[in-house]
Design an enzyme around this catalytic site. Structure first.
Site, short mmCIF file in Angstrom:
data_model
loop_
_atom_site.label_atom_id
_atom_site.label_comp_id
_atom_site.label_asym_id
_atom_site.label_seq_id
_atom_site.Cartn_x
_atom_site.Cartn_y
_atom_site.Cartn_z
N SER A 262 -39.46 -65.36 -45.55
CA SER A 262 -40.00 -64.49 -46.57
C SER A 262 -41.27 -65.04 -47.23
O SER A 262 -42.01 -64.26 -47.84
CB SER A 262 -38.94 -64.25 -47.64
OG SER A 262 -38.59 -65.46 -48.29
N SER B 113 -37.04 -69.45 -44.78
CA SER B 113 -38.25 -68.80 -45.30
C SER B 113 -39.47 -69.69 -45.51
O SER B 113 -40.55 -69.17 -45.79
CB SER B 113 -37.94 -68.09 -46.61
OG SER B 113 -37.32 -66.87 -46.33
N LYS C 282 -45.44 -69.10 -54.14
CA LYS C 282 -44.70 -67.88 -53.78
C LYS C 282 -44.35 -67.14 -55.06
O LYS C 282 -44.04 -67.78 -56.08
CB LYS C 282 -43.43 -68.30 -53.03
CG LYS C 282 -42.62 -67.15 -52.46
CD LYS C 282 -41.42 -67.70 -51.69
CE LYS C 282 -40.61 -66.62 -51.01
NZ LYS C 282 -39.47 -67.19 -50.25
N1 GLN Z 1 -34.24 -64.29 -43.31
C1 GLN Z 1 -33.23 -64.86 -44.14
C2 GLN Z 1 -32.70 -63.83 -45.11
O1 GLN Z 1 -33.24 -62.77 -45.17
C3 GLN Z 1 -33.76 -66.06 -44.87
C4 GLN Z 1 -34.64 -65.73 -46.00
C5 GLN Z 1 -35.01 -66.91 -46.85
O2 GLN Z 1 -34.95 -68.05 -46.43
N2 GLN Z 1 -35.34 -66.61 -48.10
O3 GLN Z 1 -31.76 -64.07 -45.78
#
Ligand code: GLN
Length: 489
Positions: A154, A178, A79
């Site tokens: 994400s 994510s 990532k």
């Molecule tokens: N959707 C959640 C957020 O936007 C989790 C994102 C993540 O785990 N990085 O905070």
């Protein structure tokens, strides 16, 4: 069978026994990535030269009779919030410009020492804020099972790349889901380790008390192989826990006589038909395997976790993202005459809309006039949530949960209602608040061809037990397949 289709385990065995070379594996994987990229856009950067050099080095080690490591010759996608020395690391944000970190994240150091080869850097929602991969300043990634749908986020690029066979595994980060949510949307497995099991050093921070790095793969055994390399103490991360010595050799009868819980408080919540079907199927498997199905109560989690998570995540983000000011690194503007103006220009041009909104909200939540009511209150609720899980794990060995209430949305529809988007994280984010490990495992495909996964949760440090249970489930449900959506037929 093409070389890019192999699992981590098969690749390592083949490379070590000289059935094929690391360079051959890398070229096959890179060709698959290049063939799919015009449709999927899973990668922000393809690291052709870097990966080739690493592959040659592995082949040379093998030729000299040296040990090439437990992940010898295995391509990986990281990532793009994981720092890679000399390779652009963007967090999918304009504000980082074309920043090349001068150091490696610990996790990438460990993978390199183990013999892995860098294939590319995965697309993501900017600074890991989102659950669609559509909030990247590099454009969206498509779901390899249905190009009109989101891959989740994400870490959507890492998940889509693993599902489409670019690499047998990838790393993502999970702050509130994510890893687990895109794993489910892309039809693969994904693991969020116990907080403190894997180093965060060199990983661009979103919510530091929630962030954790973990793997995606197409077999449970592969997740275990990667976790064995990653889960170790790092003195450079003060939240990394020493002395745990997690052993990821998997136990074959991990579900016999185990208590697997459903959560009473979530029972009335709406759940898409194919996810309900998946749950029924898994419950039948659990019974057949001799597990006992029990029920636990998590009332605070069901009611307050979403609000609690967003209060904490945004507060931490507003602090963490204060460092992007155009002075120390990344994007800068040349036009301003005083420093305050420069900060304003850099931050308003460099961050996307969602990130700016979250920084502003986080700043308000932690403002001294309000923090008692919001941030401090959220940390108290968080403690209650952790306690509720502790109580629940006295009555159960594992908890079975959906990953999301719905299957992946159409690209474009996903951002229409921001609050609905936040609420759709209700099944994943409680795990981060309590620091627990969580495993998304692939269950099957729905009638319309979309994959469905579910989550298994365990108490802190039950990471290996979770994977053992996942291995048993995989034995019944089958392994994830490579998605063909990325390549023209
Ligand atoms: N959707 C959640 C957020 O936007 C989790 C994102 C993540 O785990 N990085 O905070």
């Amino acid at each position: 069978m093409q070389l890019y289709e192999l699992t981590v385990q098969e690749t390592v065995q083949g490379v070590r026994s000289k059935k094929f070379s690391a360079s051959e594996v890398f070229e096959a994987s890179m060709a698959q990535a290049v063939a799919c990229e015009s449709r999927l856009s899973a990668l922000i950067t393809l690291t052709v030269e870097k990966g080739r050099e690493q592959a040659c080095a592995i082949d040379a080690k093998i030729a000299r009779g040296e040990d090439p490591g437990p992940l010898a010759g295995v391509p990986v996608v990281l990532k793009d919030n994981i720092c890679t020395r000399g390779v652009r690391t963007t967090a999918a944000s304009t504000v980082l410009g074309h920043w090349s970190p001068p150091y490696d994240a610990t996790v990438w150091g460990l993978l390199q020492d183990a013999g892995a080869l860098l294939l590319g850097k995965g697309n993501m929602d900017e600074f890991a804020m989102g659950n669609t991969c559509g909030r990247s300043s590099f454009g969206y990634t498509a779901n390899p099972w249905d190009l009109t749908r989101v891959p989740g986020g994400s870490s959507g690029g890492s998940a889509a790349a693993t599902a489409a066979g670019y690499a047998p595994f990838a790393l993502g980060t999970d702050t509130g889901g994510s890893i687990r949510q895109p794993a489910s949307f892309c039809g693969i497995h994904g693991m969020k380790p116990t907080y403190g099991a894997v180093s965060r050093y060199g990983v661009i921070a979103y919510g530091s008390s929630l962030d954790q790095v973990g793997p995606f793969a197409r077999t449970i055994e592969d997740l275990a192989l990667v976790m064995q390399v990653l889960a170790r103490h790092d003195f450079r991360d003060s939240t990394s826990v020493a002395g745990k010595g997690l052993d990821f050799s998997l136990a074959p009868a991990a579900l016999k006589g185990k208590r697997v819980a459903l959560v009473k408080d979530f029972e009335g919540f709406s759940l898409a038909g194919p996810i309900q079907e998946a749950k029924k199927r898994v419950l039948a498997v659990l019974k057949e395997e001799g597990a006992e199905i029990v029920e636990v109560e998590l009332p605070t989690v069901a009611r307050y976790a979403v609000a609690c998570y967003y209060a904490i995540a945004l507060s931490e983000a507003s602090t963490n993202l204060g460092r992007y000011d155009g002075v120390r690194l990344g994007y800068t503007t040349g036009s301003s005459t005083d420093v305050r103006e420069m900060f304003e220009e850099v931050r308003s041009q460099g961050f996307g809309f969602e990130v700016k909104s979250r920084i502003i909200a986080g700043t308000c939540l932690t403002d001294s006039s309000r923090s008692e009511e919001y941030y401090i209150a959220a940390t108290k609720v968080r403690a209650l949530i952790a306690r509720e899980f502790e109580q629940a794990f006295k009555k159960a060995d594992f908890i079975l949960q959906p990953v999301t209430p719905e299957l992946p949305a159409k690209i474009g529809d996903a951002h229409e209602d921001a609050i609905k988007g936040y609420e759709s994280d209700l099944y994943t984010l409680p795990v981060n608040l309590a620091g627990l490990p969580g495993l998304t495992f692939y269950v099957g495909h729905s009638e319309n061809g979309l994959p469905v996964g579910l989550q298994l949760l365990g108490p802190r440090w039950s990471d290996a037990e979770l994977l053992s249970a996942g291995l048993v489930l995989e034995g019944y449900l089958g392994k994830p397949r490579i998605a063909t959506g990325g390549v023209s037929e």
